[in-house]
Write a protein that holds these residues in place. Structure first.
Motif, PDB file in Angstrom:
ATOM      1  N   TYR A 137       9.607  -0.509   2.080  1.00 54.54           N
ATOM      2  CA  TYR A 137      10.251  -0.341   0.786  1.00 54.54           C
ATOM      3  C   TYR A 137      11.668   0.185   0.939  1.00 54.54           C
ATOM      4  O   TYR A 137      12.455   0.100   0.018  1.00 54.54           O
ATOM      5  CB  TYR A 137       9.458   0.644  -0.080  1.00 54.54           C
ATOM      6  CG  TYR A 137       8.128   0.110  -0.506  1.00 54.54           C
ATOM      7  CD1 TYR A 137       8.033  -0.871  -1.482  1.00 54.54           C
ATOM      8  CD2 TYR A 137       6.959   0.558   0.082  1.00 54.54           C
ATOM      9  CE1 TYR A 137       6.819  -1.375  -1.875  1.00 54.54           C
ATOM     10  CE2 TYR A 137       5.734   0.057  -0.302  1.00 54.54           C
ATOM     11  CZ  TYR A 137       5.677  -0.905  -1.287  1.00 54.54           C
ATOM     12  OH  TYR A 137       4.453  -1.406  -1.663  1.00 54.54           O
ATOM     13  N   ASP A 184       6.865   4.308   4.375  1.00 58.31           N
ATOM     14  CA  ASP A 184       5.450   4.079   4.187  1.00 58.31           C
ATOM     15  C   ASP A 184       4.931   3.157   5.266  1.00 58.31           C
ATOM     16  O   ASP A 184       5.544   2.158   5.596  1.00 58.31           O
ATOM     17  CB  ASP A 184       5.197   3.428   2.818  1.00 58.31           C
ATOM     18  CG  ASP A 184       5.327   4.431   1.693  1.00 58.31           C
ATOM     19  OD1 ASP A 184       5.606   3.997   0.583  1.00 58.31           O
ATOM     20  OD2 ASP A 184       5.142   5.628   1.951  1.00 58.31           O
ATOM     21  N   ARG A 223       6.068   3.928  -3.966  1.00 54.46           N
ATOM     22  CA  ARG A 223       5.403   2.638  -3.756  1.00 54.46           C
ATOM     23  C   ARG A 223       5.269   1.879  -5.063  1.00 54.46           C
ATOM     24  O   ARG A 223       4.850   2.428  -6.084  1.00 54.46           O
ATOM     25  CB  ARG A 223       4.029   2.848  -3.125  1.00 54.46           C
ATOM     26  CG  ARG A 223       4.082   3.430  -1.725  1.00 54.46           C
ATOM     27  CD  ARG A 223       2.695   3.810  -1.255  1.00 54.46           C
ATOM     28  NE  ARG A 223       1.818   2.655  -1.184  1.00 54.46           N
ATOM     29  CZ  ARG A 223       1.633   1.912  -0.090  1.00 54.46           C
ATOM     30  NH1 ARG A 223       2.272   2.214   1.025  1.00 54.46           N
ATOM     31  NH2 ARG A 223       0.815   0.887  -0.086  1.00 54.46           N
TER      32      ARG A 223
END
Length: 322
Positions: free
Chosen positions: A64, A59, A190
């Motif tokens: 992450y 992302d 996310r």
């Protein structure tokens, strides 16, 4: 686990909750005796269940994927075909909590950045270089995708953190802008995260105009349809302003005023948009606005946590939790 009433002059009502929800389901290992059959079963599961797939595309602006990854355990040469056969064995499927460094049950999460822990949520300083001193983040413990879809008990705790942060920074003659960017809902990669940015009062007063202008100017690049550009959440709030399962950008100016923008084209929308607007308001040089967020040393981060904790001490509503 019961919650007492009142935080300073502004009491915060909370319902009694049980701490048994604090912990998420532990992950299961894939263990089979027959190596060949296990490989087939594992491949079949991965193909049938999309949640097991891990995208190689990180992302934008969010790391992450820095947690434990499924790395191959290839041995050095010299052992021949026998070692090659040993490497053909089922690999344990990583749970979401292991992939996401913001899930509270992830043993590899940056514990040194945590400032305050409630029943379902926690407050931490960012893993990356803060935009301003006092920059912090509110997160649910479990892997939630957005505040638009969380349960009421999580919603209430996030509101409590916001209220107390507003009071804390008001003492410093600052106001708080809250940012949330929700994308990639189908992949559920996310973690729900609200960034809290304290700003000097004279700058914070101009924040609504800055954000409205920035969204209006960039809308032609993002949108493929004639959707409403900006939705004022002052009257209806976030939950009643947009449907579930829509990607969105949400900005709040304190607790009672905000905008939400439904993201029409996720490929065009930068997850750093909100922070870039803040940087522009603060007059940060343009060449610094679009760089990737830099990490600080652990020593500097621990110092920042210590400084933040001293200011937070008098406003920490979680101390009222039994």
């Amino acid at each position: 686990m019961k919650v007492k009433q009142g935080v300073g002059k502004n009491s915060i009502g909370l319902q009694s909750v049980k701490s048994t929800s604090r912990y998420v389901i532990q992950d299961k290992s894939v263990r089979k005796r027959d190596d060949d059959d296990a490989d087939k079963n594992l491949a079949r599961k991965i193909m049938q269940n999309k949640q097991y797939s891990v995208s190689g595309q990180a992302d934008d602006e969010y790391d992450y994927e820095d947690g434990p990854s499924r790395m191959s355990r290839k041995k050095g040469g010299g052992q021949g075909h026998r070692d090659a056969e040993k490497d053909i064995r089922p690999k344990r499927i990583l749970t979401q909590q292991e992939r996401c460094q913001f899930c509270f049950e992830n043993p590899n999460r940056p514990k040194h950045l945590v400032v305050s822990i409630a029943n379902f949520t926690y407050l931490m300083l960012p893993q990356w270089e803060p935009v301003v001193a006092g920059h912090c983040c509110i997160l649910p413990m479990q892997h939630e995708a957005a505040t638009r879809t969380i349960d009421d008990n999580i919603w209430d705790e996030i509101r409590n953190f916001k209220k107390c942060l507003i009071m804390m920074f008001a003492k410093q003659e600052k106001e708080v802008v809250f940012l949330e960017t929700v994308m990639g809902l189908a992949q559920q990669r996310r973690h729900c995260l609200i960034e809290c940015i304290p700003l000097p009062q004279e700058i914070a007063k101009e924040a609504p105009l800055y954000f409205k202008k920035a969204i209006d100017e960039a809308e032609d690049e993002w949108s493929q349809h004639n959707a409403k550009k900006l939705i004022d959440t002052s009257q209806r709030g976030l939950r009643r302003s947009i449907p579930k399962d829509f990607p969105y950008f949400h900005v709040e100016f304190g607790l009672n005023r905000g905008f939400v923008h439904v993201i029409d084209d996720e490929k065009q929308f930068k997850s750093s948009f909100g922070l870039n607007v803040i940087r522009g308001m603060l007059g940060i040089r343009e060449e610094d606005m679009y760089r990737r967020r830099r990490y600080e040393s652990m020593e500097l981060q621990k110092q920042a946590v210590s400084t933040f904790a001293r200011d937070w001490e008098a406003f920490d509503w979680t101390k009222q939790l039994d």
